[in-house]
Design a protein around this motif. Sequence first.
Motif, PDB file in Angstrom:
ATOM      1  N   THR A  53       0.823  -1.163   0.128  1.00  0.00           N
ATOM      2  CA  THR A  53      -0.031   0.066   0.071  1.00  0.00           C
ATOM      3  C   THR A  53       0.801   1.357   0.000  1.00  0.00           C
ATOM      4  O   THR A  53       0.681   2.155  -0.724  1.00  0.00           O
ATOM      5  CB  THR A  53      -1.258  -0.016   1.138  1.00  0.00           C
ATOM      6  OG1 THR A  53      -1.583  -1.078   1.054  1.00  0.00           O
ATOM      7  CG2 THR A  53      -1.845   1.170   1.200  1.00  0.00           C
ATOM      8  N   GLU A  54       2.014   1.299   0.758  1.00  0.00           N
ATOM      9  CA  GLU A  54       2.785   2.581   0.808  1.00  0.00           C
ATOM     10  C   GLU A  54       3.694   2.679  -0.702  1.00  0.00           C
ATOM     11  O   GLU A  54       3.685   3.558  -1.010  1.00  0.00           O
ATOM     12  CB  GLU A  54       3.882   2.187   1.936  1.00  0.00           C
ATOM     13  CG  GLU A  54       5.060   3.182   1.818  1.00  0.00           C
ATOM     14  CD  GLU A  54       4.500   4.552   2.048  1.00  0.00           C
ATOM     15  OE1 GLU A  54       5.495   5.518   1.572  1.00  0.00           O
ATOM     16  OE2 GLU A  54       3.282   4.870   2.571  1.00  0.00           O
ATOM     17  N   ALA A  55       3.977   1.409  -1.260  1.00  0.00           N
ATOM     18  CA  ALA A  55       4.560   1.503  -2.304  1.00  0.00           C
ATOM     19  C   ALA A  55       3.552   2.276  -3.569  1.00  0.00           C
ATOM     20  O   ALA A  55       3.943   2.940  -4.465  1.00  0.00           O
ATOM     21  CB  ALA A  55       4.656   0.260  -2.786  1.00  0.00           C
ATOM     22  N   TYR A  56       2.117   1.725  -3.475  1.00  0.00           N
ATOM     23  CA  TYR A  56       1.316   2.315  -4.333  1.00  0.00           C
ATOM     24  C   TYR A  56       1.002   3.901  -3.980  1.00  0.00           C
ATOM     25  O   TYR A  56       0.712   4.502  -5.020  1.00  0.00           O
ATOM     26  CB  TYR A  56       0.019   1.590  -4.319  1.00  0.00           C
ATOM     27  CG  TYR A  56      -0.324   0.726  -5.170  1.00  0.00           C
ATOM     28  CD1 TYR A  56      -0.396   0.559  -6.557  1.00  0.00           C
ATOM     29  CD2 TYR A  56      -0.321  -0.967  -4.766  1.00  0.00           C
ATOM     30  CE1 TYR A  56      -0.308  -0.397  -7.321  1.00  0.00           C
ATOM     31  CE2 TYR A  56      -0.413  -1.997  -5.493  1.00  0.00           C
ATOM     32  CZ  TYR A  56      -0.345  -1.744  -6.956  1.00  0.00           C
ATOM     33  OH  TYR A  56      -0.428  -2.892  -7.773  1.00  0.00           O
ATOM     34  N   ARG A  57       0.965   4.246  -2.993  1.00  0.00           N
ATOM     35  CA  ARG A  57       0.908   5.837  -2.364  1.00  0.00           C
ATOM     36  C   ARG A  57       2.168   6.463  -2.924  1.00  0.00           C
ATOM     37  O   ARG A  57       1.698   7.618  -3.601  1.00  0.00           O
ATOM     38  CB  ARG A  57       1.136   5.767  -0.827  1.00  0.00           C
ATOM     39  CG  ARG A  57      -0.053   5.315  -0.059  1.00  0.00           C
ATOM     40  CD  ARG A  57      -0.088   5.950   1.172  1.00  0.00           C
ATOM     41  NE  ARG A  57      -1.235   5.185   1.969  1.00  0.00           N
ATOM     42  CZ  ARG A  57      -2.387   5.556   2.072  1.00  0.00           C
ATOM     43  NH1 ARG A  57      -2.897   6.591   1.346  1.00  0.00           N
ATOM     44  NH2 ARG A  57      -3.502   4.914   2.652  1.00  0.00           N
ATOM     45  N   ARG A  58       3.232   5.930  -3.248  1.00  0.00           N
ATOM     46  CA  ARG A  58       4.266   6.451  -3.772  1.00  0.00           C
ATOM     47  C   ARG A  58       4.399   6.320  -5.348  1.00  0.00           C
ATOM     48  O   ARG A  58       4.441   7.437  -6.013  1.00  0.00           O
ATOM     49  CB  ARG A  58       5.849   5.843  -3.544  1.00  0.00           C
ATOM     50  CG  ARG A  58       6.068   6.057  -1.978  1.00  0.00           C
ATOM     51  CD  ARG A  58       7.167   5.396  -1.563  1.00  0.00           C
ATOM     52  NE  ARG A  58       7.386   5.161  -0.281  1.00  0.00           N
ATOM     53  CZ  ARG A  58       8.517   4.392   0.098  1.00  0.00           C
ATOM     54  NH1 ARG A  58       9.334   3.885  -0.459  1.00  0.00           N
ATOM     55  NH2 ARG A  58       8.700   4.272   1.394  1.00  0.00           N
ATOM     56  N   ALA A  59       3.773   5.481  -5.913  1.00  0.00           N
ATOM     57  CA  ALA A  59       3.793   5.075  -7.410  1.00  0.00           C
ATOM     58  C   ALA A  59       2.688   5.698  -8.112  1.00  0.00           C
ATOM     59  O   ALA A  59       2.647   6.222  -9.146  1.00  0.00           O
ATOM     60  CB  ALA A  59       3.847   3.712  -7.852  1.00  0.00           C
ATOM     61  N   ALA A  60       1.568   5.830  -7.236  1.00  0.00           N
ATOM     62  CA  ALA A  60       0.262   6.556  -7.763  1.00  0.00           C
ATOM     63  C   ALA A  60      -0.190   7.560  -6.793  1.00  0.00           C
ATOM     64  O   ALA A  60      -1.301   7.546  -6.060  1.00  0.00           O
ATOM     65  CB  ALA A  60      -0.829   5.520  -7.888  1.00  0.00           C
TER      66      ALA A  60
END
Length: 350
Positions: A53-60
Amino acid sequence: MSSPSRFGAIPEAAVDQAERHLRDTLGIALAHRAPHAALIVYDTRTDLNRALTEAYRRAAPDAEFIDFDSTTPAVILAAFERLRAGDLVVLVQSTSFRMDAYRIRIELFKRGLKVIEHVHLSRMPGEQGLHYIASLAYDPSYYRGVGHALKARIDGARRGVVDSGDGAQLVFASPFEPAKLNIGDYSGMTNVGGQFPLGEVFTEAKDLEAVSGSARIFVFGDTQFLVNKPATPITIIVDKGRVVGAENSTPEFDQMLSIIRAHEGEVWLRELGFGMNRAFTREHMVDDIGTYERMCGIHLSLGAKHGVYTKPQLKRKDARYHIDVFAVTDGVYLDEMRVYRDGSWNLPPP
């Protein structure tokens, strides 16, 4: 001494890695970009969930985020309603989100939405989460180049052989059904996305009864959809497309065969899967069988059920089981060409 990660067993460096992989997945495989919106529905029950979820916050960073456990199905359904065809939904699930009779991915596809499903993440604790993150890497030249080359070879082949070593060879003395691709190339497809990670080309023999021989099975899916790895590979004996014996078997494998026979009468061998995901090997494993299915090598399915291909002798209403089993893969031959050796696919682009 390094400071502890905010994500438990997942170090910060792995979250950075996940961000890079997801940027490639979103931008290249899904072709997601403005002005299309993105909605990420997640839960925070596991380290891997929180890290992704954190990775998605950064990627999107422009996406809308909804915590599944902190809201109601009505709120989530309303968020789906606001999306338009071509928008993206990502589901980051420790198990599998349930909203009564609403079949999430199917309904989202009906609306023309792109979908990325991360499912059963709770089955991949600790170091397995690192293998899962590594499996999200998207190399378009590999997946699309090798994937399309495999499909071309499969579709044109008259026969095939899976060599499991120690004299075990499974012979497909039949042409194959048109191969299906799960390689992050959705050109010409109705639906964009699906269950991640990517990395599979699959088919089956046009004539199921033309499959005979033996294969050494080093992993099979148990009744809980988890990886079962016997101490010694089990050799299945196949005659006219049916499993008629199992050498060096285990009580768990025998039970699985008995369950299939009790409901279907015999154990058919159907799917021939060419797994392409290089993050999963015999050494680097995850417990979730649906995820490990992408392992770089050959997997097969036992049982009459296969939703993609129909066979005249098998009635869909009577077919109940599709159990993934993983063959020791020393070599794979399509006609006279060896397309797999030394743990990797080796063939020129089509």
